[in-house]
Design an enzyme around this catalytic site. Structure first.
Site, short mmCIF file in Angstrom:
data_model
loop_
_atom_site.label_atom_id
_atom_site.label_comp_id
_atom_site.label_asym_id
_atom_site.label_seq_id
_atom_site.Cartn_x
_atom_site.Cartn_y
_atom_site.Cartn_z
N CYS B 165 77.84 77.68 -60.05
CA CYS B 165 77.10 77.02 -61.13
C CYS B 165 78.04 76.11 -61.93
O CYS B 165 78.66 75.24 -61.35
CB CYS B 165 76.41 78.08 -61.98
SG CYS B 165 75.25 77.39 -63.19
N ASP B 318 65.89 77.25 -56.59
CA ASP B 318 66.68 77.34 -57.82
C ASP B 318 65.91 76.70 -58.98
O ASP B 318 65.56 75.52 -58.91
CB ASP B 318 68.02 76.61 -57.61
CG ASP B 318 69.08 77.02 -58.62
OD1 ASP B 318 68.71 77.35 -59.77
OD2 ASP B 318 70.26 76.98 -58.27
N HIS B 347 68.51 80.98 -57.95
CA HIS B 347 69.86 80.76 -58.47
C HIS B 347 70.68 82.04 -58.49
O HIS B 347 71.83 82.04 -58.04
CB HIS B 347 69.75 80.18 -59.89
CG HIS B 347 71.04 79.68 -60.44
ND1 HIS B 347 71.56 78.45 -60.10
CD2 HIS B 347 71.91 80.23 -61.32
CE1 HIS B 347 72.70 78.26 -60.75
NE2 HIS B 347 72.94 79.33 -61.49
#
Lengths: 192, 373
Positions: B165, B318, B347
């Site tokens: 991320c 996601d 995610h």
């Protein structure tokens, strides 16, 4: 006074215009002469101005919050409107039916609220609420700072400027250290 | 079997004026009611007397600790792990133990069991004194420090950098400056091209007056972060998860997993003001990363300078970082060894689920294995 209006006249005016009129009215009391003993009262008048701004910001917060709540309730009503008619018409006869109805309800609410949260208008509204909250915070800080200065105590701005300089110094030390590491490793290569 | 009528038939009027009949529960068994009551009682007790839940249990040692980060080294299970050590760079949002949530869903444990020598940067919560710490410090100081420690400790020139991320975005930034120290770059759901991000987070970010908010608040507080994240799937992941817990309240394994994820979801540290400003303004609003205009200190981040092997892993479902926002990285780098892997998961599911253990990690491990000898 010509500035006093009836409730109906006030209600018809857009919110921003109303705030402007309010500010113009009170400005007459907060503007002080630059070159006179009154200029020594700057701290007191700045507190007064900050409190005045606090009231304006509180009104804005209320306005945006009401707008936010109305968007949420409107979306909820629209979501219920969208529930597929077959999910409503059939009676729930078993646990499976209950689960199915729950999934349809959650899915419909999810879609409606995701559309709302993904819209630019809502994004701007959320930003307005957070900005207004920040303005409120800043005004409270300004008022507190004024008192701290008059009491000869360190305020947040003084601490912030020190922290900023310290962080800059740390970066400079880091860069110097890295340059020295490169020089030392190059020296070692030459020696070899 | 006795039956009960729980709801009477009612009608409501919608906004459009239509009369709509509400469903009624006409036949429900006593057994169902009894089971439901027992479950509700257990559910209530669980939250009234929450027990302490353990996370991050994979054996590790702390190699270095400062006020803002810890460098963890996971104990290899093989006598001779693979030559190229791997440094995992977690994001600045929530805590890194999501990568080591529990034994059967631990990203780091799986990598260790595949023979990799794994390190992790565990970011510590900043205080109000750290509000001027920015991306330049995180990338050029903290990550670089950890990379150098691993290189010296393992007597090796290059390591694998592996980010998740925001950590993946920072890893990509780091690689543009220090490629001579990096052998492979592995990114999981990086934020690269915000113009292609269609998520709620992207929408909030593009419209946020970050400078004003941070100048007033100092650091981005956990409560505000939580407010933003609560707007992501508020019903499917917000309300529905509690229904699912109620249904599986007798499943100890399910409950423990739920509590671990719940603990992580609300374990939100603040983000420093300067980092948050740059994240919103430069990455989300102005999209400087793909324009090669993002600056860290006095250096420009130019992703086209990356020519080392890249593995970019993206979650197709996601809802925090749009897949298209992440896949842009593969088109920006100059690497000839450039791979994109897509998985039909979310995610967090990408790194902390059974699916991840069975489908994602074996393929990631296989790609890395041949590039880590």
């Amino acid at each position: 006074m010509n500035d006093i209006m009836s409730y109906e006249e006030n209600y018809a005016i857009p919110f921003e215009e109303l705030l402007k009129k309010y500010q113009e009215f009170w400005k007459k009391f907060t503007n002080i002469p630059k070159y006179s003993p009154l200029s020594l009262m700057e701290e007191t008048t700045s507190i007064g101005k900050n409190i005045q701004d606090l009231l304006i910001v509180s009104s804005k917060m209320q306005y945006f919050t009401v707008n936010y709540i109305s968007q949420i309730t409107k979306t909820y009503s629209e979501a219920l409107d969208k529930l597929p008619s077959n999910a409503i018409k059939s009676d729930i006869k078993s646990e499976q039916d209950l689960k199915k109805y729950r999934n349809i309800l959650i899915g419909t609410l999810e879609d409606s609220f995701t559309n709302l949260f993904q819209s630019k208008e809502f994004g701007i509204l959320v930003s307005d609420i957070m900005s207004t909250y920040s303005d409120y915070n800043k005004l409270l800080k300004n008022i507190t700072n004024t008192f701290l200065v008059s009491l000869n105590l360190t305020n947040k701005d003084d601490i912030d400027s020190i922290l900023k300089e310290m962080q800059e110094l740390k970066r400079q030390v880091r860069d110097i250290r890295k340059t020295m590491d490169i020089i030392i490793s190059e020296d070692k290569k030459i020696v070899k | 079997m006795k039956t009960k009528k729980l709801l009477n038939n009612t009608t409501t009027t919608t906004n459009s004026g239509e009369q709509v009949k509400q469903p009624s529960i006409s036949i429900v068994s006593d057994r169902y009611n009894e089971e439901l009551s027992e479950k509700i009682e257990k559910f209530t007790k669980l939250f009234q007397n929450p027990r302490d839940i353990d996370v991050g249990k994979t054996a590790h040692e702390i190699v270095k600790e400062t006020s803002l980060y810890r460098l963890l080294h996971y104990k290899p299970i093989f006598k001779n792990p693979l030559k190229t050590p791997l440094l995992v760079v977690y994001a600045l949002i929530n805590k890194s133990y999501i990568l080591d949530l529990q034994d059967d869903k631990s990203w780091v444990k799986n990598l260790v069991s595949q023979g990799f020598d794994v390190y992790l940067i565990d970011w510590k919560p900043p205080t109000s004194n750290d509000k001027y710490v920015n991306f330049d410090d995180y990338v050029n100081d903290f990550i670089d420090d950890c990379v150098d420690i691993i290189r010296n400790k393992n007597s090796i020139e290059k390591i694998t950098l592996h980010g998740y991320c925001m950590g993946a975005t920072m890893s990509a930034m780091y690689t543009t400056f220090y490629q001579h120290k990096i052998r492979n770059l592995v990114t999981l759901a990086p934020v690269i091209d915000s113009s292609k991000d269609t998520t709620v987070i992207g929408n909030f970010g593009r419209n946020m007056a970050a400078n004003k908010i941070m100048d007033s608040l100092g650091n981005m507080p956990p409560q505000l972060l939580n407010t933003c994240f609560s707007a992501l799937k508020p019903f499917k992941q917000g309300m529905n998860k509690y229904y699912a817990l109620l249904e599986h309240i007798d499943d100890t394994k399910f409950v423990e997993n739920f509590l671990r994820v719940e603990k992580w979801l609300y374990d939100i540290p603040p983000i420093t003001g300067e980092v948050f400003k740059q994240w919103i303004n430069d990455i989300y609003k102005n999209n400087l990363l793909i324009k090669n205009e993002l600056k860290l200190g006095n250096k420009i981040v130019d992703l086209s300078k990356i020519h080392i092997p890249l593995l970019n892993i993206v979650a197709e479902e996601d809802h925090l970082v749009s897949p298209q926002c992440s896949t842009a990285l593969n088109n920006l780098v100059s690497s000839t060894d450039n791979r994109l892997m897509k998985f039909p998961t979310g995610h967090v599911g990408l790194i902390a689920s059974s699916y991840s253990q069975l489908n994602v990690l074996p393929r990631v491990g296989k790609w890395l294995f041949s590039r880590s000898d």
